[in-house]
Design a protein around this motif. Structure first.
Motif, mmCIF file in Angstrom:
data_model
loop_
_atom_site.group_PDB
_atom_site.id
_atom_site.type_symbol
_atom_site.label_atom_id
_atom_site.label_comp_id
_atom_site.label_asym_id
_atom_site.label_seq_id
_atom_site.Cartn_x
_atom_site.Cartn_y
_atom_site.Cartn_z
ATOM 1 N N UNK A 170 4.554 5.239 -5.897
ATOM 2 C CA UNK A 170 4.757 5.162 -7.195
ATOM 3 C C UNK A 170 3.445 5.925 -8.115
ATOM 4 N N UNK A 171 2.340 5.605 -7.430
ATOM 5 C CA UNK A 171 1.217 6.253 -8.094
ATOM 6 C C UNK A 171 1.468 7.833 -8.263
ATOM 7 N N UNK A 209 0.884 -1.200 -0.020
ATOM 8 C CA UNK A 209 -0.056 0.079 -0.071
ATOM 9 C C UNK A 209 0.791 1.246 -0.056
ATOM 10 N N UNK A 210 2.064 1.401 0.667
ATOM 11 C CA UNK A 210 2.851 2.425 0.978
ATOM 12 C C UNK A 210 3.535 2.774 -0.453
ATOM 13 N N UNK A 232 -5.193 12.898 1.495
ATOM 14 C CA UNK A 232 -5.132 11.784 2.696
ATOM 15 C C UNK A 232 -3.971 10.687 2.257
ATOM 16 N N UNK A 233 -3.690 10.481 1.057
ATOM 17 C CA UNK A 233 -2.639 9.519 0.655
ATOM 18 C C UNK A 233 -1.391 9.424 1.309
ATOM 19 N N UNK A 234 -0.620 10.675 1.386
ATOM 20 C CA UNK A 234 0.696 10.695 2.067
ATOM 21 C C UNK A 234 0.567 10.672 3.525
ATOM 22 N N UNK A 252 2.537 8.097 5.624
ATOM 23 C CA UNK A 252 3.381 8.418 6.841
ATOM 24 C C UNK A 252 2.815 7.754 8.103
ATOM 25 N N UNK A 253 1.554 7.501 8.495
ATOM 26 C CA UNK A 253 1.141 6.574 9.462
ATOM 27 C C UNK A 253 1.618 5.148 9.351
ATOM 28 N N UNK A 254 1.592 4.584 8.020
ATOM 29 C CA UNK A 254 1.942 3.066 8.158
ATOM 30 C C UNK A 254 3.394 3.203 8.344
ATOM 31 N N UNK A 255 4.370 3.912 7.638
ATOM 32 C CA UNK A 255 5.677 3.961 8.171
ATOM 33 C C UNK A 255 6.123 4.314 9.492
ATOM 34 N N UNK A 256 5.360 5.236 10.090
ATOM 35 C CA UNK A 256 5.650 5.245 11.562
ATOM 36 C C UNK A 256 5.060 4.216 12.526
#
Length: 385
Positions: free
Chosen positions: A256-257, A250-251, A329-331, A335-339
């Motif tokens: 890439x999109x 998902x990240x 909301x995409x980035x 950032x939430x997933x990476x965090x």
């Protein structure tokens, strides 16, 4: 201090000890020339120590730099001083050289000044990552409120519009259809925001990042990036990353999109995917007493027009977007997933070169991890690819 025979010394301090320091250190003579420097200074200024010694400090730092005033102040007062976030950027050494400066006198050599530089890059990454997490937490509460206060009334509005549609004229039916479509759009937006409110622990295990990137590239080339050239620069010896494979997909699919949209109107559009091992970065993760190393670096680079300077500091905040129809909301979700994985995401942007850099911890077979969904998904996907 005893020094081995024949070893060069600088005021009693061995050259080997100075060269072992990771921070650039210079000795400035009374006339402003560089009397000596360590190897870190050589790397920082991208020139040899012999060349540095032939130059005055004014020759390779920005005109009017505060560093020159600090040296004169220390030489006059005899007291050490510190200055934070000083820009030493020049065309020769690059455009991103913010440093903290420590300047001190050297009593054994009257008029000589010791200058030590501390790069701000890692410190700023930590600060920004904490900001990203705070932004995610603030939107979490907003998402919970929206889910409760908006979705239920919208369901009633949509139902009423459907009832009206049954008795409406053909002209009015287009209006009731519009009401239903807009209600569905708002519900979709709220559903995306509800992801921020999911505080459940992430199931993680060993994941092959190259399988993730290959999967993302195939998805992109079969759809939104079919006319874009992909460049892959992978470190084949990279160890597995400690992550949830579905969330990593998902990240990077999101990144890439975004890159594909950024190069949509440029000649010879390119997206580069790179992986590398970068030891030395450590970060505190919520719920863990020890700091975690983040040696795995994954980058998505494009040759688009770049991110506007005014948006760059807040790029990962909710509702910040450069797209006319984007939700912003995409980035923030990236950032939430990476965090949640205990990592860092950064963006560096200039025309024809925008880089999204993700730093994540590697998998260690001795550390506890979930053998459930994450590891199972990883093994299934790895075997499929």
């Amino acid at each position: 201090m005893s020094v081995a025979a024949g070893e060069h010394t600088v005021n009693g301090i061995s050259e080997a000890m100075l060269n072992a320091l990771p921070n650039p250190v210079m000795l400035v003579a009374p006339d402003g020339r560089v009397a000596d420097a360590n190897m870190a200074a050589e790397a920082f200024f991208e020139t040899s120590i012999q060349h540095l010694k032939r130059l005055s400090l004014k020759d390779f730092i920005p005109f009017g730099s505060p560093l020159l005033g600090l040296i004169e102040q220390v030489r006059r007062d005899g007291n050490a001083v510190n200055e934070y976030k000083v820009d030493l950027s020049t065309p020769r050494i690059g455009a991103d050289r913010q440093v903290d400066i420590h300047v001190a006198p050297l009593p054994e050599r009257p008029g000589h000044i010791v200058v030590m530089l501390q790069g701000r890059t890692i410190a700023d990454k930590m600060d920004r990552q904490l900001t990203h997490r705070s932004a995610a937490r603030s939107v979490t509460a907003l998402a919970a409120m929206l889910a409760h206060e908006i979705k239920n009334p919208l369901s009633g509005i949509r139902g009423a519009a459907q009832l009206l549609e049954q008795a409406a004229t053909p002209e009015d039916r287009s209006l009731t259809r519009l009401i239903c479509d807009e209600a569905d759009r708002i519900v979709t937006l709220v559903d995306r925001m509800e992801v921020f409110g999911d505080e459940r622990p992430v199931a993680r295990g060993p994941v092959n990042i190259h399988s993730v990137l290959d999967h993302v590239k195939r998805l992109a080339q079969s759809g939104f990036a079919r006319n874009i050239r992909f460049i892959e620069d992978y470190d084949p010896s990279l160890p597995p990353v400690l992550a949830n494979q579905d969330q990593l997909i998902q990240v990077f699919l999101n990144l890439v999109k975004n890159a594909a949209e950024a190069v949509a109107d440029v000649d010879e559009p390119e997206i580069a995917l790179t992986t590398a091992f970068r030891p030395g970065v450590r970060l505190s993760i919520p719920g863990k007493a020890t700091r975690v190393s983040l040696p795995l670096e994954f980058c998505v680079r494009d040759n688009g027009h770049g991110v506007p300077d005014d948006l760059l500091p807040n790029l990962f905040d909710p509702f910040v977007t450069t797209k006319p129809t984007g939700s912003g909301l995409g980035l923030a979700l990236v950032a939430k997933i990476v965090g949640d994985h205990g990592g860092i995401i950064e963006c560096e942007s200039q025309p024809r070169k925008t880089i999204f850099r993700v730093l994540l911890p590697m998998f260690n077979s001795t550390q506890p991890h979930s053998d459930g969904e994450a590891a199972g998904t990883a093994s299934r996907r790895d075997s499929a690819t």
